[in-house]
Design an enzyme around this catalytic site. Sequence first.
Site, PDB file in Angstrom:
ATOM      1  N   LYS A  20       0.847  -1.202   0.000  1.00 31.25           N
ATOM      2  CA  LYS A  20       0.000   0.000   0.000  1.00 31.25           C
ATOM      3  C   LYS A  20       0.873   1.238   0.000  1.00 31.25           C
ATOM      4  O   LYS A  20       1.940   1.260   0.633  1.00 31.25           O
ATOM      5  CB  LYS A  20      -0.906   0.011   1.238  1.00 31.25           C
ATOM      6  CG  LYS A  20      -1.728   1.289   1.405  1.00 31.25           C
ATOM      7  CD  LYS A  20      -2.543   1.261   2.695  1.00 31.25           C
ATOM      8  CE  LYS A  20      -3.273   2.581   2.909  1.00 31.25           C
ATOM      9  NZ  LYS A  20      -4.082   2.608   4.138  1.00 31.25           N
TER      10      LYS A  20
ATOM     11  N   GLU B 242      -8.817  11.064  13.508  1.00 37.83           N
ATOM     12  CA  GLU B 242      -8.055   9.844  13.790  1.00 37.83           C
ATOM     13  C   GLU B 242      -7.121   9.990  14.988  1.00 37.83           C
ATOM     14  O   GLU B 242      -6.095  10.671  14.926  1.00 37.83           O
ATOM     15  CB  GLU B 242      -7.246   9.433  12.555  1.00 37.83           C
ATOM     16  CG  GLU B 242      -6.553   8.099  12.714  1.00 37.83           C
ATOM     17  CD  GLU B 242      -6.086   7.513  11.391  1.00 37.83           C
ATOM     18  OE1 GLU B 242      -5.504   6.428  11.409  1.00 37.83           O
ATOM     19  OE2 GLU B 242      -6.317   8.148  10.335  1.00 37.83           O
TER      20      GLU B 242
ATOM     21  N   SER C 209     -12.750   4.580   3.127  1.00 38.68           N
ATOM     22  CA  SER C 209     -13.741   5.632   3.351  1.00 38.68           C
ATOM     23  C   SER C 209     -14.643   5.831   2.141  1.00 38.68           C
ATOM     24  O   SER C 209     -14.335   5.410   1.029  1.00 38.68           O
ATOM     25  CB  SER C 209     -13.046   6.949   3.706  1.00 38.68           C
ATOM     26  OG  SER C 209     -12.165   7.342   2.680  1.00 38.68           O
TER      27      SER C 209
ATOM     28  N   LYS D  35     -12.306  14.589   0.340  1.00 32.84           N
ATOM     29  CA  LYS D  35     -11.690  14.934   1.620  1.00 32.84           C
ATOM     30  C   LYS D  35     -11.309  16.411   1.656  1.00 32.84           C
ATOM     31  O   LYS D  35     -11.354  17.047   2.717  1.00 32.84           O
ATOM     32  CB  LYS D  35     -10.472  14.047   1.872  1.00 32.84           C
ATOM     33  CG  LYS D  35     -10.855  12.591   2.160  1.00 32.84           C
ATOM     34  CD  LYS D  35      -9.638  11.702   2.287  1.00 32.84           C
ATOM     35  CE  LYS D  35     -10.032  10.273   2.592  1.00 32.84           C
ATOM     36  NZ  LYS D  35      -8.872   9.350   2.625  1.00 32.84           N
TER      37      LYS D  35
END
Length: 384
Positions: A135, A185, A203, A369
């Site tokens: 990732k 977070e 998300s 976002k």
Amino acid sequence: MQSINKQQDEFFDNKISCFFTKDYHLFAHDLAETISLPAIDQTTLNQKIQECFAHLVDQEEANPILVGAIPFDTTKPSSLNFYRQHRKQNSTSAASADALSPLQLKNKKQVIESQHFGKAVESAIEAFSSRSLEKIVLSQAVDFELLDSQKPADLASTLSAQNPYAYTFVVPVDQDSYLLGASPELLISKRNQAIRSNPLAGSRPRSKDAAINDLRTSELQASTKDLYEHQIVVDNILQNLDPLCQELEVSKQPEILETTTMLHLSSVFQGTLKDQDLNALNVALSLHPTPAVCGSPTNLAKQFILQHEGYDREYYAGLVGWMDAHGNGEWVVTIRCGLLSGQSIRLYAGAGIVMGSDAEMEWNETEAKMQTMLKTLNASIDAR
């Protein structure tokens, strides 16, 4: 815009820091010293932190606290502010969201264009095949000019009113700049030996339509890509926290955490440290950067980001939070954030890239976002 109050405005004139949660509002004032050492050398950093606290604790009527920020790249200077005084009070809204004046922005300038982002996504996917990468988190940034000068106190009020369940922060960094935001977070919370962490990864945009939200929630909970991305983060935090803890529990499966504009896959860690003397910042740095903002494996993903992303993240995707002289405190991941410098502000947003990611969809996620941050700031853009 209604400021928090006159006294707090005076605090901000002297580089106050603040950190708001749904449970408390923390204000730190009477700045004594700022440490700018890179966090990569934790031994030297810890020694300097201990020296600063020891000096302040000895002062009459002192109530010292550290509030500051660590950049994404820990080889870069930190900004850790030591204050002689702080106060912590129950959360109260400074102003209702409906009463806030909009933040007027103009002259939008993309720091990272969608084409560059798309090429970086393609390079990341190639790297998954040729290297042992799982990732990579890629981000974009946007610069705006402000129509009017802004007091950090007013922006703190706006951020808190717009998103009361986030971790709101306004912290002075680098000369006359302020790092500000409303992060969802929690990286680590420490009180004595008890710790808590709440990583997010995976998300969807939140809609005003409940039926659409139900659909998107179901999509998230069934998404192989998002569940895989989330599990990478959970496994990484488990690997790093477990050696520090005598007890550690984690959610059996991710839940959905809702913010004002986003739906996130969320897991919760709760544990007990083996060593009570391990301070909150040490624990936070043992987790930084998480795969949620960097990738996995960490070192390879970080190297890819520094080579391919195309700009300096500075404090974005770093840490921001506070710690008292006993080593207790809270540190959050520096997302949903901006850097205020005079008459300009830079905003940031990122997306996790894994095998099977689509460049256009990931760009759209960063745009969603970005809208979250604009909404959190109660911002409007002058298109003239």
